[in-house]
Design a protein around this motif. Structure first.
Motif, PDB file in Angstrom:
ATOM      1  N   LEU A 150     -14.000 -10.074 -81.764  1.00 24.14           N
ATOM      2  CA  LEU A 150     -14.623 -11.428 -82.842  1.00 24.14           C
ATOM      3  C   LEU A 150     -13.725 -12.417 -82.693  1.00 24.14           C
ATOM      4  O   LEU A 150     -14.089 -13.507 -82.388  1.00 24.14           O
ATOM      5  CB  LEU A 150     -14.599 -10.617 -84.081  1.00 24.14           C
ATOM      6  CG  LEU A 150     -15.110 -11.729 -85.054  1.00 24.14           C
ATOM      7  CD1 LEU A 150     -16.420 -12.094 -85.099  1.00 24.14           C
ATOM      8  CD2 LEU A 150     -14.966 -10.830 -86.541  1.00 24.14           C
ATOM      9  N   GLU A 151     -12.450 -12.223 -82.735  1.00 26.24           N
ATOM     10  CA  GLU A 151     -11.270 -13.200 -82.594  1.00 26.24           C
ATOM     11  C   GLU A 151     -11.547 -14.124 -81.580  1.00 26.24           C
ATOM     12  O   GLU A 151     -11.453 -15.413 -81.632  1.00 26.24           O
ATOM     13  CB  GLU A 151      -9.763 -12.653 -82.700  1.00 26.24           C
ATOM     14  CG  GLU A 151      -9.096 -13.080 -83.876  1.00 26.24           C
ATOM     15  CD  GLU A 151      -7.891 -11.962 -83.996  1.00 26.24           C
ATOM     16  OE1 GLU A 151      -7.012 -12.561 -83.331  1.00 26.24           O
ATOM     17  OE2 GLU A 151      -7.848 -10.931 -85.056  1.00 26.24           O
ATOM     18  N   ARG A 152     -11.538 -13.280 -80.350  1.00 27.22           N
ATOM     19  CA  ARG A 152     -11.837 -14.120 -79.243  1.00 27.22           C
ATOM     20  C   ARG A 152     -13.161 -15.211 -79.227  1.00 27.22           C
ATOM     21  O   ARG A 152     -12.834 -16.262 -78.886  1.00 27.22           O
ATOM     22  CB  ARG A 152     -11.954 -13.278 -77.927  1.00 27.22           C
ATOM     23  CG  ARG A 152     -11.186 -13.833 -76.745  1.00 27.22           C
ATOM     24  CD  ARG A 152     -11.101 -12.807 -75.689  1.00 27.22           C
ATOM     25  NE  ARG A 152     -12.301 -12.061 -75.347  1.00 27.22           N
ATOM     26  CZ  ARG A 152     -12.215 -10.674 -75.180  1.00 27.22           C
ATOM     27  NH1 ARG A 152     -10.806 -10.119 -75.713  1.00 27.22           N
ATOM     28  NH2 ARG A 152     -13.302 -10.038 -75.198  1.00 27.22           N
ATOM     29  N   LYS A 153     -14.166 -14.509 -79.516  1.00 25.84           N
ATOM     30  CA  LYS A 153     -15.197 -15.322 -79.757  1.00 25.84           C
ATOM     31  C   LYS A 153     -15.044 -16.499 -80.942  1.00 25.84           C
ATOM     32  O   LYS A 153     -15.664 -17.749 -80.368  1.00 25.84           O
ATOM     33  CB  LYS A 153     -16.311 -14.435 -80.556  1.00 25.84           C
ATOM     34  CG  LYS A 153     -17.699 -14.934 -80.807  1.00 25.84           C
ATOM     35  CD  LYS A 153     -18.388 -14.808 -79.198  1.00 25.84           C
ATOM     36  CE  LYS A 153     -19.908 -15.780 -79.785  1.00 25.84           C
ATOM     37  NZ  LYS A 153     -20.778 -15.806 -78.505  1.00 25.84           N
ATOM     38  N   ILE A 154     -14.496 -16.225 -81.658  1.00 29.01           N
ATOM     39  CA  ILE A 154     -14.233 -17.433 -82.642  1.00 29.01           C
ATOM     40  C   ILE A 154     -13.246 -18.660 -82.123  1.00 29.01           C
ATOM     41  O   ILE A 154     -13.690 -19.703 -82.181  1.00 29.01           O
ATOM     42  CB  ILE A 154     -13.669 -16.978 -84.123  1.00 29.01           C
ATOM     43  CG1 ILE A 154     -14.404 -16.095 -84.809  1.00 29.01           C
ATOM     44  CG2 ILE A 154     -13.039 -18.101 -84.780  1.00 29.01           C
ATOM     45  CD1 ILE A 154     -14.062 -15.479 -86.040  1.00 29.01           C
ATOM     46  N   PHE A 177     -20.153  -6.491 -81.326  1.00 26.46           N
ATOM     47  CA  PHE A 177     -18.772  -6.579 -81.069  1.00 26.46           C
ATOM     48  C   PHE A 177     -18.003  -5.386 -80.751  1.00 26.46           C
ATOM     49  O   PHE A 177     -18.279  -4.347 -81.551  1.00 26.46           O
ATOM     50  CB  PHE A 177     -17.815  -7.489 -81.898  1.00 26.46           C
ATOM     51  CG  PHE A 177     -18.297  -8.885 -82.021  1.00 26.46           C
ATOM     52  CD1 PHE A 177     -17.891  -9.703 -81.209  1.00 26.46           C
ATOM     53  CD2 PHE A 177     -18.918  -9.169 -83.216  1.00 26.46           C
ATOM     54  CE1 PHE A 177     -18.414 -11.049 -81.401  1.00 26.46           C
ATOM     55  CE2 PHE A 177     -19.125 -10.823 -83.409  1.00 26.46           C
ATOM     56  CZ  PHE A 177     -18.908 -11.564 -82.522  1.00 26.46           C
ATOM     57  N   ASN A 178     -17.208  -5.275 -79.913  1.00 25.20           N
ATOM     58  CA  ASN A 178     -16.380  -4.097 -79.686  1.00 25.20           C
ATOM     59  C   ASN A 178     -15.253  -3.686 -80.663  1.00 25.20           C
ATOM     60  O   ASN A 178     -15.096  -2.633 -80.942  1.00 25.20           O
ATOM     61  CB  ASN A 178     -15.759  -4.033 -78.126  1.00 25.20           C
ATOM     62  CG  ASN A 178     -16.531  -4.034 -77.145  1.00 25.20           C
ATOM     63  OD1 ASN A 178     -17.678  -3.738 -77.333  1.00 25.20           O
ATOM     64  ND2 ASN A 178     -16.345  -4.419 -75.758  1.00 25.20           N
ATOM     65  N   GLY A 206     -19.390  -9.895 -67.766  1.00 29.36           N
ATOM     66  CA  GLY A 206     -19.883 -10.733 -68.640  1.00 29.36           C
ATOM     67  C   GLY A 206     -18.982 -10.557 -69.974  1.00 29.36           C
ATOM     68  O   GLY A 206     -18.632 -11.231 -70.715  1.00 29.36           O
ATOM     69  N   ALA A 207     -18.116  -9.291 -69.767  1.00 27.31           N
ATOM     70  CA  ALA A 207     -17.168  -9.061 -70.835  1.00 27.31           C
ATOM     71  C   ALA A 207     -15.894 -10.168 -70.951  1.00 27.31           C
ATOM     72  O   ALA A 207     -15.551 -10.529 -71.828  1.00 27.31           O
ATOM     73  CB  ALA A 207     -16.450  -7.834 -70.727  1.00 27.31           C
ATOM     74  N   ASP A 208     -15.605 -10.755 -69.656  1.00 28.20           N
ATOM     75  CA  ASP A 208     -14.632 -11.501 -69.269  1.00 28.20           C
ATOM     76  C   ASP A 208     -15.592 -12.985 -69.029  1.00 28.20           C
ATOM     77  O   ASP A 208     -16.483 -12.742 -68.225  1.00 28.20           O
ATOM     78  CB  ASP A 208     -13.738 -11.214 -68.312  1.00 28.20           C
ATOM     79  CG  ASP A 208     -12.799 -12.227 -68.026  1.00 28.20           C
ATOM     80  OD1 ASP A 208     -12.800 -13.296 -69.004  1.00 28.20           O
ATOM     81  OD2 ASP A 208     -11.796 -11.919 -67.407  1.00 28.20           O
TER      82      ASP A 208
END
Lengths: 124, 745
Positions: B374-378, B368-369, B529-531
């Motif tokens: 991480l929040e976005r991923k969750i 994770f950057n 892929g980041a977005d």
């Protein structure tokens, strides 16, 4: 089958009394015939229209000239009077349904429609 | 051709057109028959005077021949010949005229006397064969060593010098006729019908001629030919049908097409008006001609009731199994995701308490950057889990009591091998159960949300019906627009030159390139892929079925939904206004054009081998009035007549007299409505004070031969015959002019 052919005289008679030259003599066996008659196109070229007197009728100059009126345009598919031309296919159409249809046509069929009025692209 | 096949719904919907009864009998194409053996008749040859002439109307549809004393021609045959050596019989066979219909080989070998589409002879072997046949059948036995009777023959107007010369050579040198004379078929027909001054309109098989005649003398300087006749009609219809039914399995041959032209085409009195209404629903069944081509029906294997039931049961069973499997897979996936989510959440909690450095290492270990990543991923995972829970995960009605998992609470050290195994299983079962319960709860919530939405919607409708309806209408329009756009995009992608295709190509090239160009501003590092939206590019470049992503909404179903609501609450919105009704096949012009007013079943061999003649019935014969519609760059028949009458003969004192007798002859005039149409159109272009007379030959087809026979029998005609002596003395180009023949050069 043979008996019927013989009865109906569909066999080529070897000689005919009223002919001076028999067909069999004209085309001896084993000799290729080839094509010995000219097509109309060549006949007309040979006739050379410019050398014929223009005031006398000949096969070429009695042909009717192009119309002086603007031609009416008809839908290439349905034959209705057509106000529109599809710029892509160059087909004329009168109805949105027909337009949708011609947009889906493969090129070969488009050419077929154009060929009906001698407007197809002819590749030589 | 691609055309839409519309479903035929059994319910009767207001505004739909009801298909009429199918015609009891479709038209079947037929072959011209083999006419059988034609007997030789010698009596006429023996009993007539030695100068009695043989009369031959050398037509391009039929050659007709007989003695000058006959009332009608004895022989009539199409100008065709087939000649080949049969290998089985080892004999040379010779088929003339309708004899070629004797069998398929002869038919295939048949050669035409004329250049296709013209009235000029180009196969002199066929002419020789046809003349042999005629002379034999007319009883000439050859005892004299030559044909000892004069011959009168028709030829085209302004015949080519070459054709004329060759014909004379054949008649005099090959057959040795004592004398010969030529005349023009249409003028013979006119003379036979008693005409002296008038305009002869002869529309025959390969060409149409207009010849003004004054005092029985043709004015050749004004004669005009239009290269259109019935044979061109057949060719035109053939082209039209091949374009109309490109997938037609059977083949229609030329004679059958000609038969269709003869049987079903007619000249319209008001072409544009009639054409515009031709495919209208009312009465279409009368205008539409169904032509049935030969076909073989596919064999349908009839299954018994029992077999069908068994097959259905089997299908259902395997379907159920598949569904179960899919549900299990989905459940497993869901559990995995839930566990992953838990792990990340755990990580998040740990981060909150950890030092900055530790947190950084932890994040980097997980790729994770930063924390927001991480929040976005969750968040993404939560969303996707919620969505998945709403799907079927195989929640069969489970027993109410909650299963217990006693082994889970016991630490591993206290268990033996067997126990450990069971513990693992129990853990799995527990997570399965938990996932299901959570899914169920999620579904309940979703249901409640939908119910709440509906309640609100209903409330809105009751309070502000007009506004609500307006909203729905707009939604419907949007939906239709989106469907259209989707269809257009699909169609555009089929065209390599369209903008959509070009963009797609560019995208593909860019993706495949080693150092892709960045269109957006930004750094050089590849952050593809980041977005999540970056992946959308693959959806864009995919065509065909793959592009139907699960995310894509079912536009059609949505539209139906909205229309159902509108139908229920909007009094102005009727069944007719639904999109489906507007795409109803009974409203489709193309369907009427291709299949008439009847439904079309693409499975039926019978219907696949049917052709429908409708607009073609008037479109084909119309060409003689408007040659432009078939791409012929010539003036139409009325324009030619108008030009002759009002321009080229405007100074003639006999013009008005000529207009009293416009004479129609030739097979084309057999088209129903031809005479009337010509009369009306001429009336319209001529000055009103001129009286106009239009008449048709008593027999437009046979009168040319009859006129030639009559002329041959008249005492004055003999001075126009060229004798054999004259031929040898003056050459093949020598002719004698007479009123019914071509002029000499």
């Amino acid at each position: 089958m043979e008996s019927e052919i013989v009865r109906a005289e569909m066999l080529l008679a070897p000689t005919m009394g009223f002919k001076k030259v028999q067909t069999a003599d004209k085309y001896p066996k084993g000799q290729s015939r080839g094509r010995q008659w000219k097509h109309l196109r060549h006949l007309l070229q040979a006739a050379d229209a410019s050398s014929l007197p223009p005031d006398r009728p000949n096969y070429l100059n009695i042909q009717s000239p192009p119309s002086i009126y603007p031609p009416k345009r008809y839908c290439d598919v349905t034959g209705f009077e057509a106000p529109y031309v599809d710029p892509r296919t160059k087909l004329r159409y009168a109805d949105p349904e027909v337009f949708r249809q011609i947009r889906m046509l493969p090129e070969e069929y488009v050419q077929r429609y154009l060929a009906v009025r001698n407007a197809a692209v002819v590749l030589r | 051709m691609v055309y839409r096949i519309y479903d035929i719904k059994s319910e009767t919907v207001s505004g739909r057109n009801t298909p009429p009864e199918r015609p009891a009998q479709a038209y079947h194409v037929s072959e011209p028959p083999y006419e059988g053996y034609h007997a030789v008749e010698q009596s006429a040859y023996r009993n007539t005077a030695p100068d009695s002439a043989i009369v031959i109307d050398n037509g391009s549809y039929n050659i007709r021949a007989g003695w000058q004393s006959d009332r009608t021609p004895r022989l009539s045959l199409p100008p065709l010949m087939a000649r080949y050596t049969d290998r089985k019989l080892n004999r040379k066979l010779n088929f003339i005229g309708s004899e070629i219909y004797f069998d398929g080989t002869a038919r295939g070998q048949a050669k035409n006397l004329y250049e296709p589409g013209s009235n000029i002879i180009n196969n002199w072997d066929v002419l020789e064969g046809a003349l042999d046949y005629l002379f034999i059948k007319l009883g000439i036995d050859g005892s004299k060593g030559h044909v000892d009777r004069p011959v009168v023959m028709t030829e085209p107007l302004a015949n080519l010098q070459y054709s004329k010369r060759t014909m004379s050579e054949i008649l005099f040198e090959l057959y040795g006729v004592p004398a010969a004379a030529y005349g023009i078929d249409s003028l013979f027909s006119y003379a036979y019908n008693g005409g002296r001054t008038g305009l002869v309109v002869s529309s025959a098989y390969t060409s149409t001629h207009l010849v003004p005649v004054v005092d029985s003398k043709p004015l050749f300087a004004q004669a005009t030919r239009l290269d259109w006749g019935r044979s061109q009609c057949a060719e035109y219809l053939n082209k039209l049908l091949r374009a109309k039914y490109p997938a037609l399995p059977g083949k229609i041959n030329d004679t059958q097409i000609e038969d269709l032209v003869r049987q079903h085409c007619y000249v319209s009195q008001d072409y544009n008006g009639e054409m515009a209404k031709y495919l209208d629903w009312t009465g279409l069944e009368d205008r539409d001609v169904v032509v049935q081509l030969p076909f073989t029906e596919k064999e349908v294997v009839q299954k018994t009731e029992e077999e069908l039931a068994r097959a259905a049961e089997k299908r259902k069973e395997s379907g159920r199994r598949l569904q179960e499997q899919a549900a299990k897979m989905r459940l497993e996936k869901l559990i995995r995701k839930e566990q992953e989510l838990e792990y990340y959440k755990d990580l998040q909690q740990k981060l909150a308490t950890a030092t900055k450095k530790d947190a950084r290492t932890m994040l980097e270990a997980e790729d994770f950057n930063d924390e927001s990543h991480l929040e976005r991923k969750i968040k993404d995972m939560e969303r996707s889990i919620r969505k998945q829970r709403n799907k079927d995960v195989g929640d069969i009605d489970e027993p109410e009591e909650v299963p217990t998992y006693p082994l889970l609470d016991i630490p591993d050290e206290e268990l033996d091998e067997e126990g450990l195994k069971q513990k693992r299983q129990q853990r799995l079962m527990k997570s399965n159960h938990d996932a299901r319960t959570r899914a169920k709860a999620e579904k309940e919530r979703e249901k409640a949300r939908v119910a709440e939405e509906e309640r609100l919607d209903n409330e809105r409708r009751e309070n502000d019906t007009e506004g609500w309806l307006q909203e729905r209408r707009i939604a419907r329009q949007n939906m239709i627009q989106r469907i259209k756009e989707r269809d257009r995009l699909k169609a555009d992608l089929g065209n390599r030159k369209s903008l959509a295709s070009q963009i797609r190509m560019k995208n593909i090239a860019n993706l495949a390139s080693d150092n892709p160009k960045k269109r957006r501003r930004g750094g050089d590092d590849d952050t593809f892929g980041a977005d999540d939206a970056d992946w959308g590019i693959y959806r864009q470049i995919a065509t065909g079925d793959q592009s139907d992503d699960e995310e894509e909404e079912d536009l059609g179903a949505n539209l139906k939904n909205i229309e159902a609501q509108l139908l229920k609450y909007d009094p102005t919105f009727t069944e007719q206004s639904t999109q489906e009704a507007q795409q109803d096949w009974t409203k489709s012009v193309l369907h009427s054009f291709l299949r008439g007013p009847w439904p079309f079943d693409p499975e039926s061999q019978r219907e696949l081998n049917q052709i429908h003649l409708n607009v073609e019935r008037i479109r084909v014969p119309e060409v003689i009035f408007q040659p432009g519609i078939a791409g012929i760059d010539q003036a139409g028949i009325v324009e030619i007549a108008e030009d002759i009458i009002t321009q080229r003969l405007s100074g003639s004192s006999r013009r008005d007299e000529m207009l009293k007798d416009i004479f129609l002859t030739g097979g084309y005039t057999h088209f129903q409505g031809f005479e009337e149409r010509l009369r009306n159109e001429l009336r319209a272009v001529l000055p009103a004070d001129i009286s106009l007379g239009v008449r048709k030959a008593k027999d437009p087809v046979l009168d040319a031969w009859k006129g030639a026979a009559q002329w041959a029998a008249s005492p004055t005609s003999r001075q126009s015959f060229v004798s054999r002596a004259e031929y040898h003395e003056k050459g093949a180009d020598y002719i004698k002019e007479h009123n019914l023949g071509n002029a000499a050069f």
